[in-house]
Design a protein around this motif. Structure first.
Motif, PDB file in Angstrom:
ATOM      1  N   PRO A   1      49.808  26.079  43.060  1.00  0.00           N
ATOM      2  CA  PRO A   1      48.747  26.420  43.180  1.00  0.00           C
ATOM      3  C   PRO A   1      48.411  25.914  44.540  1.00  0.00           C
ATOM      4  CG  PRO A   1      48.631  24.410  42.294  1.00  0.00           C
ATOM      5  CD  PRO A   1      50.421  25.058  42.379  1.00  0.00           C
ATOM      6  N   LEU A   2      48.662  25.280  45.276  1.00  0.00           N
ATOM      7  CA  LEU A   2      48.822  25.458  46.999  1.00  0.00           C
ATOM      8  C   LEU A   2      49.081  27.140  47.351  1.00  0.00           C
ATOM      9  CD1 LEU A   2      47.887  23.546  48.820  1.00  0.00           C
ATOM     10  CD2 LEU A   2      50.474  23.341  49.185  1.00  0.00           C
ATOM     11  N   ARG A   3      49.668  28.123  47.232  1.00  0.00           N
ATOM     12  CA  ARG A   3      50.026  29.111  47.949  1.00  0.00           C
ATOM     13  C   ARG A   3      49.101  29.110  47.343  1.00  0.00           C
ATOM     14  NH1 ARG A   3      54.240  33.141  47.695  1.00  0.00           N
ATOM     15  NH2 ARG A   3      53.524  35.440  46.890  1.00  0.00           N
ATOM     16  N   ASP A   4      47.906  29.317  46.543  1.00  0.00           N
ATOM     17  CA  ASP A   4      46.761  30.834  45.646  1.00  0.00           C
ATOM     18  C   ASP A   4      45.447  30.129  46.614  1.00  0.00           C
ATOM     19  OD1 ASP A   4      48.432  32.454  43.998  1.00  0.00           O
ATOM     20  OD2 ASP A   4      48.031  30.657  42.172  1.00  0.00           O
ATOM     21  N   PHE A   5      45.960  28.554  46.356  1.00  0.00           N
ATOM     22  CA  PHE A   5      44.395  27.807  47.961  1.00  0.00           C
ATOM     23  C   PHE A   5      44.492  29.051  48.666  1.00  0.00           C
ATOM     24  CE2 PHE A   5      42.436  25.154  50.632  1.00  0.00           C
ATOM     25  CZ  PHE A   5      41.230  25.455  49.640  1.00  0.00           C
ATOM     26  N   TRP A   6      45.403  28.648  49.628  1.00  0.00           N
ATOM     27  CA  TRP A   6      45.446  29.253  51.185  1.00  0.00           C
ATOM     28  C   TRP A   6      45.860  30.889  50.698  1.00  0.00           C
ATOM     29  CZ3 TRP A   6      43.530  26.156  54.445  1.00  0.00           C
ATOM     30  CH2 TRP A   6      44.225  24.854  54.141  1.00  0.00           C
ATOM     31  N   LEU A   7      45.714  31.552  49.639  1.00  0.00           N
ATOM     32  CA  LEU A   7      45.008  32.753  49.993  1.00  0.00           C
ATOM     33  C   LEU A   7      44.242  33.063  49.577  1.00  0.00           C
ATOM     34  CD1 LEU A   7      48.786  34.268  48.251  1.00  0.00           C
ATOM     35  CD2 LEU A   7      48.124  34.532  50.372  1.00  0.00           C
ATOM     36  N   GLY A   8      43.455  32.072  49.632  1.00  0.00           N
ATOM     37  CA  GLY A   8      41.843  32.356  49.323  1.00  0.00           C
ATOM     38  C   GLY A   8      41.896  32.847  47.643  1.00  0.00           C
ATOM     39  N   THR A   9      42.721  33.103  46.444  1.00  0.00           N
ATOM     40  CA  THR A   9      42.505  33.233  45.284  1.00  0.00           C
ATOM     41  C   THR A   9      41.390  32.795  44.662  1.00  0.00           C
ATOM     42  OG1 THR A   9      45.055  33.469  45.784  1.00  0.00           O
ATOM     43  CG2 THR A   9      43.720  33.509  43.359  1.00  0.00           C
ATOM     44  N   ASP A  10      41.011  31.712  45.016  1.00  0.00           N
ATOM     45  CA  ASP A  10      39.552  31.145  44.267  1.00  0.00           C
ATOM     46  C   ASP A  10      38.467  31.897  44.824  1.00  0.00           C
ATOM     47  OD1 ASP A  10      40.221  29.732  46.674  1.00  0.00           O
ATOM     48  OD2 ASP A  10      38.857  28.129  46.022  1.00  0.00           O
ATOM     49  N   CYS A  11      38.333  32.017  45.681  1.00  0.00           N
ATOM     50  CA  CYS A  11      36.959  32.772  46.578  1.00  0.00           C
ATOM     51  C   CYS A  11      37.172  35.238  46.402  1.00  0.00           C
ATOM     52  CB  CYS A  11      36.792  32.602  47.783  1.00  0.00           C
ATOM     53  SG  CYS A  11      36.865  30.692  48.192  1.00  0.00           S
ATOM     54  N   ARG A  12      38.352  34.814  45.189  1.00  0.00           N
ATOM     55  CA  ARG A  12      38.217  36.265  45.959  1.00  0.00           C
ATOM     56  C   ARG A  12      37.632  36.961  44.260  1.00  0.00           C
ATOM     57  NH1 ARG A  12      42.243  38.607  48.988  1.00  0.00           N
ATOM     58  NH2 ARG A  12      43.401  36.926  50.673  1.00  0.00           N
ATOM     59  N   GLY A  13      37.099  36.419  43.747  1.00  0.00           N
ATOM     60  CA  GLY A  13      36.506  37.001  42.365  1.00  0.00           C
ATOM     61  C   GLY A  13      37.162  38.005  41.143  1.00  0.00           C
ATOM     62  N   GLY A  14      38.631  37.615  41.327  1.00  0.00           N
ATOM     63  CA  GLY A  14      39.737  37.813  40.643  1.00  0.00           C
ATOM     64  C   GLY A  14      40.440  38.747  41.503  1.00  0.00           C
ATOM     65  N   ARG A  15      40.258  39.503  42.306  1.00  0.00           N
ATOM     66  CA  ARG A  15      41.347  40.486  42.695  1.00  0.00           C
ATOM     67  C   ARG A  15      41.873  40.136  44.056  1.00  0.00           C
ATOM     68  NH1 ARG A  15      38.127  44.323  47.786  1.00  0.00           N
ATOM     69  NH2 ARG A  15      40.285  45.994  47.767  1.00  0.00           N
ATOM     70  N   PRO A  16      43.225  39.892  43.549  1.00  0.00           N
ATOM     71  CA  PRO A  16      44.406  39.662  44.149  1.00  0.00           C
ATOM     72  C   PRO A  16      44.743  40.388  45.650  1.00  0.00           C
ATOM     73  CG  PRO A  16      44.972  41.927  42.331  1.00  0.00           C
ATOM     74  CD  PRO A  16      43.942  41.668  42.221  1.00  0.00           C
ATOM     75  N   PRO A  17      45.484  39.137  45.800  1.00  0.00           N
ATOM     76  CA  PRO A  17      45.267  39.186  47.492  1.00  0.00           C
ATOM     77  C   PRO A  17      46.632  40.406  47.750  1.00  0.00           C
ATOM     78  CG  PRO A  17      47.139  37.173  46.187  1.00  0.00           C
ATOM     79  CD  PRO A  17      45.562  38.332  45.670  1.00  0.00           C
ATOM     80  N   ARG A  18      46.531  40.773  48.986  1.00  0.00           N
ATOM     81  CA  ARG A  18      47.563  41.539  49.271  1.00  0.00           C
ATOM     82  C   ARG A  18      48.772  40.782  50.256  1.00  0.00           C
ATOM     83  NH1 ARG A  18      46.351  46.030  53.503  1.00  0.00           N
ATOM     84  NH2 ARG A  18      48.753  46.681  53.102  1.00  0.00           N
ATOM     85  N   ILE A  19      49.645  40.250  50.259  1.00  0.00           N
ATOM     86  CA  ILE A  19      50.961  39.380  50.949  1.00  0.00           C
ATOM     87  C   ILE A  19      52.354  40.280  51.566  1.00  0.00           C
ATOM     88  CG2 ILE A  19      52.952  37.902  50.371  1.00  0.00           C
ATOM     89  CD1 ILE A  19      50.102  37.128  48.725  1.00  0.00           C
ATOM     90  N   GLY A  20      51.547  39.851  52.786  1.00  0.00           N
ATOM     91  CA  GLY A  20      52.419  40.561  54.084  1.00  0.00           C
ATOM     92  C   GLY A  20      53.536  40.092  54.945  1.00  0.00           C
ATOM     93  N   ALA A  21      53.760  38.886  54.101  1.00  0.00           N
ATOM     94  CA  ALA A  21      55.026  38.181  53.914  1.00  0.00           C
ATOM     95  C   ALA A  21      54.954  36.666  53.566  1.00  0.00           C
ATOM     96  CB  ALA A  21      55.488  37.941  55.740  1.00  0.00           C
ATOM     97  N   GLU A  22      55.707  36.089  53.218  1.00  0.00           N
ATOM     98  CA  GLU A  22      55.936  35.246  53.003  1.00  0.00           C
ATOM     99  C   GLU A  22      56.765  33.821  53.957  1.00  0.00           C
ATOM    100  OE1 GLU A  22      58.426  33.590  49.360  1.00  0.00           O
ATOM    101  OE2 GLU A  22      56.367  35.129  48.272  1.00  0.00           O
ATOM    102  N   VAL A  23      56.275  32.804  54.315  1.00  0.00           N
ATOM    103  CA  VAL A  23      56.490  31.605  55.273  1.00  0.00           C
ATOM    104  C   VAL A  23      56.172  30.337  54.943  1.00  0.00           C
ATOM    105  CG1 VAL A  23      55.395  33.230  57.605  1.00  0.00           C
ATOM    106  CG2 VAL A  23      53.870  31.240  56.150  1.00  0.00           C
ATOM    107  N   ALA A  24      57.222  29.765  55.306  1.00  0.00           N
ATOM    108  CA  ALA A  24      57.555  28.364  54.987  1.00  0.00           C
ATOM    109  C   ALA A  24      57.965  27.435  55.744  1.00  0.00           C
ATOM    110  CB  ALA A  24      59.303  28.675  54.148  1.00  0.00           C
TER     111      ALA A  24
END
Length: 311
Positions: free
Chosen positions: A208-231
């Motif tokens: 769920p932290l991944r979703d939070f930092w993608l702003g998933t909670d504020c996208r109105g159900g629209r999925p994010p585009r992922i450019g790259a994964e970072v660790a």
């Protein structure tokens, strides 16, 4: 012929860093050593093994066949050693009054950690604090597998019913982006304007932290585009300057990635981020560690509350 030689763990760590970065300067920065010192250690390792591990030319750095063969074994050796070191740490912590504090990024923020340490040691002068840096793959910063007793984490946590916490800081989420990005000149950006932007994402294991930092909670159900994964903060900065995407960042963590070529802007339409000190609920400090460990955790949490003024 069977090759026998004494190779040190440090040399293997250096080799793996260069093999993964394929760039001596970036590997040196990752290891916090100078580039000449790193090159010297790699040459020493090659001398001990009697083979060249890397090819270096004007085009860059690449593994030789021998280096490619060594890499998976080196990774396994380092992983085994880390597991052994963690086992020793756990044994030592069980025998002594040691509290292991986990974190995945530097807390910074005006000397917060030293202030908490000062309060804690004043209350429990016999106790020892051990800080452990955990990769972003584990959003619980070591709590889930028992490697840490308390941890500074970002909410929300996976399986958060397992944990109790006290919020340390609440900060707005900013958007970090390359300086030449079309939106970089704006004083403020509405999150809706970023809906089609590629975002840098935490590893999937962050849950769920991944979703939070993608702003998933504020996208109105629209999925994010992922450019790259970072660790890591280093990977985030490199991906930003390479133009692979934009990334949400807590205001207090901005100095970790706001180096040359990167800027950040306030974002409207987002809930704030929350960093918390967390611990396991079931007994406040790890299986079999007893009331003494629970008392240490309570004392550290109380020191944190006193410093931050939060309940």
């Amino acid at each position: 012929m069977v090759m026998t030689t004494d190779v040190h763990g440090r040399e293997l760590r250096y080799f793996v860093a260069v093999a993964e970065e394929l760039h001596f300067t970036r590997a040196a920065e990752r290891l916090y050593v100078s580039q000449p010192a790193l090159s010297k250690q790699i040459r020493a390792l090659e001398g001990q093994l009697g083979v060249k591990l890397f090819r270096r030319d004007s085009q860059g750095v690449e593994l030789t066949a021998a280096g490619d063969a060594l890499l998976p074994h080196a990774r396994r050796v380092l992983q085994t050693w880390e597991e052994a070191a963690a086992a020793v740490d756990r044994a030592r912590a069980a025998e002594h009054s040691t509290l292991v504090v986990g974190m995945s990024t530097s807390l910074g923020r005006g000397g917060l950690l030293p202030a908490i340490r000062s309060r804690f040691t004043a209350a429990r002068p016999e106790a020892t604090l051990r800080l452990r840096q955990i990769t972003w793959d584990d959003p619980t910063a070591g709590l889930a597998d028992g490697d840490t007793d308390v941890a500074f984490v970002w909410l929300p946590l996976p399986d958060q019913h397992r944990y109790a916490w006290t919020v340390v800081v609440e900060e707005p989420r900013l958007i970090a982006l390359p300086e030449d990005h079309p939106l970089a000149g704006r004083a403020e950006i509405d999150f809706a304007e970023l809906a089609d932007e590629p975002f840098l994402a935490l590893p999937r294991s962050a849950g769920p932290l991944r979703d939070f930092w993608l702003g998933t909670d504020c996208r109105g159900g629209r999925p994010p585009r992922i450019g790259a994964e970072v660790a890591s903060a280093e990977e985030t900065y490199e991906a930003l300057v390479a133009g692979l995407g934009v990334v949400l960042v807590a205001r207090g963590n901005l100095p970790l990635i706001s180096l040359g070529g990167v800027t950040a802007r306030p974002v409207t339409g987002l809930t704030p981020s929350r960093c918390a000190l967390a611990w396991r609920r079931e007994e406040g400090g790890g299986e079999g560690r007893g009331e003494g460990r629970r008392e240490l955790i309570r004392a550290y949490a109380e020191a944190c509350r006193q410093v931050t003024g939060r309940s």
